[in-house]
Design a protein around this motif. Structure first.
Motif, PDB file in Angstrom:
ATOM      1  N   LEU A 183      79.706  14.120 -63.822  1.00 29.06           N
ATOM      2  CA  LEU A 183      79.311  14.059 -62.420  1.00 29.06           C
ATOM      3  C   LEU A 183      80.217  14.904 -61.526  1.00 29.06           C
ATOM      4  N   HIS A 184      81.499  14.868 -61.790  1.00 31.90           N
ATOM      5  CA  HIS A 184      82.422  15.647 -60.972  1.00 31.90           C
ATOM      6  C   HIS A 184      82.298  17.147 -61.224  1.00 31.90           C
ATOM      7  N   ILE A 185      81.763  17.524 -62.376  1.00 31.60           N
ATOM      8  CA  ILE A 185      81.557  18.948 -62.665  1.00 31.60           C
ATOM      9  C   ILE A 185      80.308  19.466 -61.963  1.00 31.60           C
ATOM     10  N   VAL A 186      79.220  18.696 -61.998  1.00 26.99           N
ATOM     11  CA  VAL A 186      77.937  19.240 -61.558  1.00 26.99           C
ATOM     12  C   VAL A 186      77.518  18.855 -60.144  1.00 26.99           C
ATOM     13  N   THR A 187      78.192  17.930 -59.511  1.00 27.48           N
ATOM     14  CA  THR A 187      77.752  17.524 -58.176  1.00 27.48           C
ATOM     15  C   THR A 187      78.944  17.370 -57.238  1.00 27.48           C
ATOM     16  N   GLY A 188      78.641  17.136 -55.970  1.00 28.78           N
ATOM     17  CA  GLY A 188      79.686  17.021 -54.963  1.00 28.78           C
ATOM     18  C   GLY A 188      80.558  15.798 -55.150  1.00 28.78           C
ATOM     19  N   HIS A 189      81.847  15.986 -55.027  1.00 25.76           N
ATOM     20  CA  HIS A 189      82.794  14.885 -55.215  1.00 25.76           C
ATOM     21  C   HIS A 189      82.593  13.773 -54.189  1.00 25.76           C
ATOM     22  N   GLY A 190      82.250  14.140 -52.976  1.00 24.46           N
ATOM     23  CA  GLY A 190      82.062  13.138 -51.920  1.00 24.46           C
ATOM     24  C   GLY A 190      80.950  12.157 -52.246  1.00 24.46           C
ATOM     25  N   THR A 191      79.865  12.657 -52.755  1.00 26.45           N
ATOM     26  CA  THR A 191      78.733  11.801 -53.109  1.00 26.45           C
ATOM     27  C   THR A 191      79.092  10.865 -54.254  1.00 26.45           C
ATOM     28  N   VAL A 192      79.783  11.397 -55.241  1.00 27.01           N
ATOM     29  CA  VAL A 192      80.207  10.582 -56.383  1.00 27.01           C
ATOM     30  C   VAL A 192      81.204   9.520 -55.928  1.00 27.01           C
ATOM     31  N   ASP A 193      82.142   9.918 -55.081  1.00 27.99           N
ATOM     32  CA  ASP A 193      83.140   8.972 -54.579  1.00 27.99           C
ATOM     33  C   ASP A 193      82.498   7.876 -53.732  1.00 27.99           C
ATOM     34  N   ASP A 194      81.495   8.241 -52.934  1.00 31.68           N
ATOM     35  CA  ASP A 194      80.788   7.236 -52.128  1.00 31.68           C
ATOM     36  C   ASP A 194      80.090   6.213 -53.015  1.00 31.68           C
ATOM     37  N   ALA A 195      79.449   6.689 -54.067  1.00 30.84           N
ATOM     38  CA  ALA A 195      78.768   5.774 -54.993  1.00 30.84           C
ATOM     39  C   ALA A 195      79.784   4.881 -55.707  1.00 30.84           C
ATOM     40  N   GLU A 196      80.909   5.436 -56.087  1.00 30.76           N
ATOM     41  CA  GLU A 196      81.960   4.648 -56.741  1.00 30.76           C
ATOM     42  C   GLU A 196      82.463   3.549 -55.808  1.00 30.76           C
TER      43      GLU A 196
ATOM     44  N   GLU B 266      74.437  -4.083 -49.777  1.00 28.84           N
ATOM     45  CA  GLU B 266      75.270  -3.082 -50.446  1.00 28.84           C
ATOM     46  C   GLU B 266      74.582  -2.517 -51.686  1.00 28.84           C
ATOM     47  N   LEU B 267      73.885  -3.368 -52.406  1.00 30.47           N
ATOM     48  CA  LEU B 267      73.169  -2.922 -53.599  1.00 30.47           C
ATOM     49  C   LEU B 267      72.074  -1.924 -53.225  1.00 30.47           C
ATOM     50  N   SER B 268      71.404  -2.192 -52.134  1.00 26.58           N
ATOM     51  CA  SER B 268      70.383  -1.266 -51.646  1.00 26.58           C
ATOM     52  C   SER B 268      71.013   0.080 -51.272  1.00 26.58           C
ATOM     53  N   SER B 269      72.161   0.035 -50.625  1.00 23.36           N
ATOM     54  CA  SER B 269      72.875   1.269 -50.272  1.00 23.36           C
ATOM     55  C   SER B 269      73.292   2.034 -51.521  1.00 23.36           C
ATOM     56  N   LEU B 270      73.737   1.325 -52.536  1.00 26.86           N
ATOM     57  CA  LEU B 270      74.146   1.960 -53.781  1.00 26.86           C
ATOM     58  C   LEU B 270      72.953   2.619 -54.475  1.00 26.86           C
ATOM     59  N   ARG B 271      71.839   1.925 -54.518  1.00 28.89           N
ATOM     60  CA  ARG B 271      70.643   2.522 -55.142  1.00 28.89           C
ATOM     61  C   ARG B 271      70.219   3.779 -54.396  1.00 28.89           C
ATOM     62  N   GLU B 272      70.304   3.747 -53.068  1.00 29.33           N
ATOM     63  CA  GLU B 272      69.951   4.922 -52.271  1.00 29.33           C
ATOM     64  C   GLU B 272      70.927   6.071 -52.543  1.00 29.33           C
ATOM     65  N   GLN B 273      72.200   5.761 -52.670  1.00 32.68           N
ATOM     66  CA  GLN B 273      73.199   6.788 -52.964  1.00 32.68           C
ATOM     67  C   GLN B 273      72.931   7.436 -54.322  1.00 32.68           C
ATOM     68  N   LEU B 274      72.559   6.634 -55.295  1.00 34.53           N
ATOM     69  CA  LEU B 274      72.240   7.169 -56.622  1.00 34.53           C
ATOM     70  C   LEU B 274      70.978   8.026 -56.584  1.00 34.53           C
ATOM     71  N   ARG B 275      70.010   7.631 -55.765  1.00 33.55           N
ATOM     72  CA  ARG B 275      68.799   8.430 -55.606  1.00 33.55           C
ATOM     73  C   ARG B 275      69.143   9.785 -54.978  1.00 33.55           C
ATOM     74  N   LEU B 276      70.019   9.767 -53.972  1.00 29.19           N
ATOM     75  CA  LEU B 276      70.430  11.012 -53.326  1.00 29.19           C
ATOM     76  C   LEU B 276      71.199  11.920 -54.285  1.00 29.19           C
ATOM     77  N   LEU B 277      71.975  11.305 -55.151  1.00 27.66           N
ATOM     78  CA  LEU B 277      72.731  12.066 -56.144  1.00 27.66           C
ATOM     79  C   LEU B 277      71.781  12.865 -57.035  1.00 27.66           C
ATOM     80  N   ALA B 278      70.726  12.226 -57.485  1.00 28.54           N
ATOM     81  CA  ALA B 278      69.733  12.925 -58.317  1.00 28.54           C
ATOM     82  C   ALA B 278      68.977  13.963 -57.502  1.00 28.54           C
ATOM     83  N   GLU B 279      68.679  13.632 -56.258  1.00 33.16           N
ATOM     84  CA  GLU B 279      67.932  14.561 -55.407  1.00 33.16           C
ATOM     85  C   GLU B 279      68.730  15.836 -55.145  1.00 33.16           C
ATOM     86  N   MET B 280      70.044  15.706 -55.026  1.00 36.88           N
ATOM     87  CA  MET B 280      70.892  16.874 -54.772  1.00 36.88           C
ATOM     88  C   MET B 280      70.837  17.882 -55.923  1.00 36.88           C
ATOM     89  N   GLU B 281      70.586  17.403 -57.117  1.00 33.94           N
ATOM     90  CA  GLU B 281      70.563  18.276 -58.294  1.00 33.94           C
ATOM     91  C   GLU B 281      69.166  18.754 -58.661  1.00 33.94           C
TER      92      GLU B 281
END
Length: 127
Positions: free
Chosen positions: A70-83, A104-119
């Motif tokens: 994840l840290h290689i292929v996507t933005g660190h900020g997005t990964v850190d937010d999900a973490e 919070e769970l809903s926010s996490l699911r949305e963050q994971l969706r955005l992570l996939a959308e970014m790629e």
């Protein structure tokens, strides 16, 4: 002279192939993590907080195993937010706070969706 174009075209084709593979891989990971989180939510809604906490911990462990990728292929900020959201969800689940947990769970699911959308390979992401 004609053969000079094959090397750049080959490089571009390899980059395109990697982008397509990466988008598919990120989508698969994201869908799996979201399914794991939906399972944790269902367990919590049923009042089975220990099982919900275990399911959430397993999802985070799966997430943690993919950190290098994840840290290689996507933005660190997005990964850190999900973490950070994973950690907050674990703390809230341990405290068994219904409304905060589901929020919070809903926010996490949305963050994971955005992570996939970014790629995802799309005109919007290219421009």
């Amino acid at each position: 002279m004609k053969y000079r174009i094959f090397l750049p075209l080959g490089v571009l084709a390899a980059i395109l192939a990697f982008c397509l593979w990466n988008a598919g891989t990120m989508e698969a990971h994201s869908l799996r993590w979201q399914a794991q989180l939906e399972n944790a939510e269902a367990l919590a809604r049923a009042g089975n907080w220990p099982a919900a906490l275990d399911a959430l911990a397993e999802s985070r462990q799966d997430w943690t195993r993919r950190q290098t990728y994840l840290h290689i292929v996507t933005g660190h900020g997005t990964v850190d937010d999900a973490e950070s959201l994973y950690r907050r969800c674990l703390v809230i689940a341990a405290a068994r706070e219904d409304i905060e947990f589901f929020t919070e769970l809903s926010s996490l699911r949305e963050q994971l969706r955005l992570l996939a959308e970014m790629e995802r390979l799309s005109l919007r992401n290219i421009l």
